[in-house]
Design a protein around this motif. Structure first.
Motif, PDB file in Angstrom:
ATOM      1  N   ALA A 154       0.859  -1.187   0.000  1.00 49.73           N
ATOM      2  CA  ALA A 154       0.000   0.000   0.000  1.00 49.73           C
ATOM      3  C   ALA A 154       0.888   1.226   0.000  1.00 49.73           C
ATOM      4  O   ALA A 154       1.949   1.228   0.622  1.00 49.73           O
ATOM      5  CB  ALA A 154      -0.898   0.011   1.237  1.00 49.73           C
ATOM      6  N   ILE A 155       0.455   2.245  -0.699  1.00 52.03           N
ATOM      7  CA  ILE A 155       1.171   3.514  -0.726  1.00 52.03           C
ATOM      8  C   ILE A 155       0.322   4.526   0.018  1.00 52.03           C
ATOM      9  O   ILE A 155      -0.867   4.672  -0.262  1.00 52.03           O
ATOM     10  CB  ILE A 155       1.398   3.994  -2.172  1.00 52.03           C
ATOM     11  CG1 ILE A 155       2.249   2.984  -2.930  1.00 52.03           C
ATOM     12  CG2 ILE A 155       2.046   5.375  -2.181  1.00 52.03           C
ATOM     13  CD1 ILE A 155       2.344   3.275  -4.412  1.00 52.03           C
ATOM     14  N   PHE A 156       0.938   5.206   0.955  1.00 51.13           N
ATOM     15  CA  PHE A 156       0.244   6.233   1.718  1.00 51.13           C
ATOM     16  C   PHE A 156       0.835   7.586   1.403  1.00 51.13           C
ATOM     17  O   PHE A 156       2.035   7.780   1.479  1.00 51.13           O
ATOM     18  CB  PHE A 156       0.368   5.976   3.226  1.00 51.13           C
ATOM     19  CG  PHE A 156      -0.638   5.011   3.736  1.00 51.13           C
ATOM     20  CD1 PHE A 156      -1.763   5.456   4.403  1.00 51.13           C
ATOM     21  CD2 PHE A 156      -0.472   3.660   3.548  1.00 51.13           C
ATOM     22  CE1 PHE A 156      -2.704   4.566   4.872  1.00 51.13           C
ATOM     23  CE2 PHE A 156      -1.398   2.763   4.014  1.00 51.13           C
ATOM     24  CZ  PHE A 156      -2.523   3.216   4.675  1.00 51.13           C
ATOM     25  N   LEU A 157      -0.024   8.510   1.059  1.00 49.12           N
ATOM     26  CA  LEU A 157       0.358   9.902   0.856  1.00 49.12           C
ATOM     27  C   LEU A 157      -0.446  10.710   1.862  1.00 49.12           C
ATOM     28  O   LEU A 157      -1.625  10.991   1.633  1.00 49.12           O
ATOM     29  CB  LEU A 157       0.028  10.353  -0.568  1.00 49.12           C
ATOM     30  CG  LEU A 157       0.687   9.542  -1.675  1.00 49.12           C
ATOM     31  CD1 LEU A 157       0.158   9.962  -3.025  1.00 49.12           C
ATOM     32  CD2 LEU A 157       2.191   9.692  -1.608  1.00 49.12           C
ATOM     33  N   PRO A 158       0.156  11.053   2.978  1.00 48.73           N
ATOM     34  CA  PRO A 158      -0.623  11.706   4.038  1.00 48.73           C
ATOM     35  C   PRO A 158      -0.877  13.194   3.782  1.00 48.73           C
ATOM     36  O   PRO A 158      -0.682  14.030   4.635  1.00 48.73           O
ATOM     37  CB  PRO A 158       0.235  11.473   5.279  1.00 48.73           C
ATOM     38  CG  PRO A 158       1.613  11.373   4.758  1.00 48.73           C
ATOM     39  CD  PRO A 158       1.505  10.738   3.403  1.00 48.73           C
TER      40      PRO A 158
END
Length: 136
Positions: A92-96
């Motif tokens: 999973a890629i998280f871009l906060p």
């Protein structure tokens, strides 16, 4: 914001973290490190370490990968930089950049959907056209 993203990851029962970082981003990793001296001082003064629990990772569960130069390929190059760590496993890629509130959280919902249908999934935030920079 990164702490909120990590909290969401943990809620989704993801236990391994890979941070793709660049120059000057050491504070991100240090945030999740143990400050032995500080903790010893706090404990010695009778202070609770409970507020630090969400910043803790288990040994071996946090890996950093250095992206020396972003190649202007969006996220593609950053993901490519982590390829040796991720391998062929789902990730999973998280871009906060945005917070999404929900129960369960967005990533937990996405994992549930992945387990039902498989494949690639993406979560997006709908933005009214008037708020888009290109149309403002």
């Amino acid at each position: 914001m990164i702490q909120y993203a990590v909290d969401e990851v943990r809620e989704a029962r993801i236990e391994e973290f890979v941070f793709v970082t660049g120059r000057g981003k050491t504070a991100i990793v240090e945030h999740f490190d143990t400050a032995y001296e500080l903790e010893a001082t706090m404990t010695g003064r009778g202070k609770s370490l409970k507020p630090l629990e969400s910043t803790r990772t288990q040994p071996g569960n946090l890996t950093t990968v250095r992206q020396q130069v972003p190649l202007g390929l969006g996220l593609g190059h950053a993901v490519w930089c982590a390829r040796a760590v991720v391998g062929n496993d789902p990730f999973a890629i998280f871009l906060p950049d945005e917070l999404m509130y929900g129960k369960p959280g967005c990533m937990a919902q996405m994992i549930e959907a992945y387990n039902e249908v498989g494949g690639n999934l993406i979560s997006v935030l709908e933005v009214p056209r008037r708020q888009c920079p290109a149309t403002a």
